[in-house]
Design an enzyme around this catalytic site. Structure first.
Site, PDB file in Angstrom:
ATOM      1  N   ARG A 222      41.813  37.689  44.821  1.00  0.00           N
ATOM      2  CA  ARG A 222      41.584  39.177  44.951  1.00  0.00           C
ATOM      3  C   ARG A 222      41.189  39.729  46.215  1.00  0.00           C
ATOM      4  NH1 ARG A 222      43.855  39.439  40.896  1.00  0.00           N
ATOM      5  NH2 ARG A 222      43.136  40.469  38.826  1.00  0.00           N
ATOM      6  N   HIS A 270      51.130  41.252  45.846  1.00  0.00           N
ATOM      7  CA  HIS A 270      50.550  40.570  44.451  1.00  0.00           C
ATOM      8  C   HIS A 270      51.464  40.146  43.510  1.00  0.00           C
ATOM      9  CE1 HIS A 270      46.904  41.393  41.766  1.00  0.00           C
ATOM     10  NE2 HIS A 270      47.590  40.520  41.423  1.00  0.00           N
TER      11      HIS A 270
HETATM   12  P1  NDP Z   1      38.941  31.204  35.859  1.00  0.00           P
HETATM   13  O1  NDP Z   1      37.858  31.974  35.002  1.00  0.00           O
HETATM   14  O2  NDP Z   1      39.311  29.908  34.862  1.00  0.00           O
HETATM   15  O3  NDP Z   1      38.064  30.535  37.044  1.00  0.00           O
HETATM   16  C1  NDP Z   1      37.309  31.227  37.799  1.00  0.00           C
HETATM   17  C2  NDP Z   1      36.727  29.889  38.878  1.00  0.00           C
HETATM   18  O4  NDP Z   1      35.873  30.945  39.733  1.00  0.00           O
HETATM   19  C3  NDP Z   1      35.805  29.154  38.194  1.00  0.00           C
HETATM   20  O5  NDP Z   1      35.854  27.933  38.483  1.00  0.00           O
HETATM   21  C4  NDP Z   1      34.382  29.579  38.336  1.00  0.00           C
HETATM   22  O6  NDP Z   1      33.472  28.484  38.022  1.00  0.00           O
HETATM   23  C5  NDP Z   1      34.751  30.289  39.624  1.00  0.00           C
HETATM   24  N1  NDP Z   1      33.353  30.988  40.000  1.00  0.00           N
HETATM   25  C6  NDP Z   1      33.379  32.367  39.642  1.00  0.00           C
HETATM   26  N2  NDP Z   1      32.160  32.858  39.922  1.00  0.00           N
HETATM   27  C7  NDP Z   1      31.671  32.146  40.817  1.00  0.00           C
HETATM   28  C8  NDP Z   1      30.567  32.271  41.898  1.00  0.00           C
HETATM   29  N3  NDP Z   1      30.052  33.078  42.073  1.00  0.00           N
HETATM   30  N4  NDP Z   1      30.353  31.080  42.827  1.00  0.00           N
HETATM   31  C9  NDP Z   1      31.282  29.861  42.742  1.00  0.00           C
HETATM   32  N5  NDP Z   1      32.449  29.746  41.774  1.00  0.00           N
HETATM   33  C10 NDP Z   1      32.708  30.913  40.984  1.00  0.00           C
HETATM   34  O7  NDP Z   1      39.958  32.136  36.487  1.00  0.00           O
HETATM   35  P2  NDP Z   1      41.441  31.664  36.442  1.00  0.00           P
HETATM   36  O8  NDP Z   1      41.505  30.466  37.273  1.00  0.00           O
HETATM   37  O9  NDP Z   1      42.325  32.091  35.296  1.00  0.00           O
HETATM   38  O10 NDP Z   1      41.730  32.978  37.536  1.00  0.00           O
HETATM   39  C11 NDP Z   1      41.053  33.180  38.932  1.00  0.00           C
HETATM   40  C12 NDP Z   1      41.393  34.434  39.499  1.00  0.00           C
HETATM   41  O11 NDP Z   1      42.607  34.594  40.072  1.00  0.00           O
HETATM   42  C13 NDP Z   1      41.418  35.645  38.531  1.00  0.00           C
HETATM   43  O12 NDP Z   1      40.193  36.148  38.275  1.00  0.00           O
HETATM   44  C14 NDP Z   1      42.265  36.763  39.369  1.00  0.00           C
HETATM   45  O13 NDP Z   1      41.324  37.389  40.061  1.00  0.00           O
HETATM   46  C15 NDP Z   1      43.211  35.726  40.029  1.00  0.00           C
HETATM   47  N6  NDP Z   1      44.609  36.025  39.818  1.00  0.00           N
HETATM   48  C16 NDP Z   1      45.620  36.365  40.545  1.00  0.00           C
HETATM   49  C17 NDP Z   1      46.737  36.412  40.350  1.00  0.00           C
HETATM   50  C18 NDP Z   1      47.542  37.071  41.331  1.00  0.00           C
HETATM   51  O14 NDP Z   1      49.071  37.366  40.969  1.00  0.00           O
HETATM   52  N7  NDP Z   1      47.344  37.061  42.495  1.00  0.00           N
HETATM   53  C19 NDP Z   1      47.297  36.212  38.973  1.00  0.00           C
HETATM   54  C20 NDP Z   1      46.477  35.674  38.124  1.00  0.00           C
HETATM   55  C21 NDP Z   1      45.137  35.426  38.538  1.00  0.00           C
HETATM   56  P3  NDP Z   1      32.994  27.773  36.917  1.00  0.00           P
HETATM   57  O15 NDP Z   1      34.204  27.073  36.682  1.00  0.00           O
HETATM   58  O16 NDP Z   1      31.702  27.284  37.203  1.00  0.00           O
HETATM   59  O17 NDP Z   1      32.674  29.047  35.899  1.00  0.00           O
HETATM   60  C1  OXD Z   2      45.807  38.687  37.039  1.00  0.00           C
HETATM   61  C2  OXD Z   2      46.843  39.299  38.229  1.00  0.00           C
HETATM   62  O1  OXD Z   2      44.863  38.753  37.275  1.00  0.00           O
HETATM   63  O2  OXD Z   2      48.012  39.601  37.964  1.00  0.00           O
HETATM   64  O3  OXD Z   2      46.408  38.258  36.213  1.00  0.00           O
HETATM   65  O4  OXD Z   2      46.290  39.368  39.310  1.00  0.00           O
END
Ligand code: NDP
Ligand code: OXD
Length: 307
Positions: A222, A270
């Protein structure tokens, strides 16, 4: 069962057809039509009006992995479970995108492009891989999939998350106290964190300064994880060598934004991992069947954590 479907795109009919094929007994309504009663809702960046008018539903499915846009909605029903997509075909796309950006950085594609523009024939010595650490900010579904895919390339891998992880071949760090040590070893920083109150503006001047000189950024999560002006300043000063950005605070990125024309920034609109209709609907339909059978499901968002 009744399903209300809202998509931001012009492909609503494709979504409807996929839901109809996966759940033949479902009665599917496309927003802005609204049935008198609803069991399940599937949305992507819904207008506030949708939740304001929504009859009580059993679950809200987000048609994406990141739920930041939905959680910002002032009308989101407080008690209805919000469920996100988990991979659903996005991990494979992220792996491609991140691998391309990482190898371009490691093989010094920017420097060779510059040399070509200057008509310069000048081979460069290979960079030692052992000194080319890759830091994955976020070790969730996508972060761990990317880590596993990068492992055969031989870069030292590190991962940072909120809770501690044990991942073979990855040096893991957890919590804000371990962030400086994690950043210090990330020659390429790959961002796969959700946007939450704890992560917004995380990558500011102080955190960017903790990266090694010459580090590069790959942001596929993001845009608001970074302070834009601090990122530009770090690139301008030469502390950072480049950034590959797929996501932005405001999308589409306004025409006057300095990222557009910055020589050290590569941008995509994106697209690092797009939501795939068949895979997403199969996942959601599977979860609906489990809920209908009184079973639990994964991917329910913790609203306090914000992801
Ligand atoms: P998950 O919820 O599976 O993973 C999130 C990770 O971030 C976890 O390891 C979590 O820690 C960590 N995290 C969250 N908050 C914190 C914090 N405050 N400090 C440290 N670590 C933190 O999400 P996904 O892997 O499925 O997706 C990640 C992000 O990717 C989505 O939220 C989205 O914003 C983005 N995305 C972008 C896309 C694009 O097209 N550009 C497509 C898909 C997703 P913990 O494991 O300890 O919970
Ligand atoms: C998602 C994205 O969060 O497309 O899945 O960014």
């Amino acid at each position: 069962m009744r399903i209300l479907l809202q998509t931001a795109n012009s492909n609503a009919d494709e979504w409807r057809a996929a839901f109809a094929a996966a759940l033949p007994d479902a009665d599917i309504t496309l927003w802005p039509e609204l049935p008198a009663s609803v069991d399940y809702v599937a949305v992507w960046k819904p207008p506030a009006e949708l939740f304001a008018k929504l009859p009580p539903a059993r679950a809200i499915f987000n048609l994406g992995a990141g739920v930041d846009a939905v959680l910002k909605s002032p009308t989101l029903p407080a008690a209805t479970p919000l469920v996100r997509l988990e991979d659903g075909g996005m991990a494979a796309q992220m792996i491609d995108y991140v691998t391309l950006a990482l190898l371009a950085a490691y093989r010094e594609q920017r420097a060779y492009a510059r040399q070509q523009r200057e008509g310069l024939w000048q081979p460069r010595l290979p960079l030692p891989k052992a000194a080319f650490g890759v830091g994955l900010l976020g070790m969730g579904v996508l972060g761990q999939a990317v880590a596993a895919a990068l492992s055969p390339f031989g870069f030292p891998l590190a991962g940072w998350s909120r809770t501690r992880k044990a991942v073979p071949g990855v040096a893991t760090f957890a919590g804000s106290s371990e962030l400086p040590a994690f950043l210090a070893r990330a020659r390429v920083l790959v961002c796969l964190l959700p946007s939450t109150p704890d992560t917004r503006d995380l990558l500011d001047h102080r955190r960017l300064s903790a990266l090694p000189r010459g580090a590069q950024i790959v942001n596929v999560a993001r845009g608001d994880l970074f302070v834009d002006a601090d990122l530009v300043a770090a690139l301008d000063s030469g502390h950072l060598a480049g950034a590959t950005l797929d996501v932005f605070r405001e999308e589409p990125l306004p025409a006057a934004h300095p990222f557009w024309r910055h020589p050290a920034i590569r941008m995509t609109p994106h697209v690092s991992a797009v939501t795939l209709i068949e895979e997403s609907v199969a996942q959601i339909a599977g979860k609906i069947r489990r809920l209908e059978a009184g079973q639990t499901i994964s991917g329910v968002v913790d609203r306090v954590r914000g992801y």
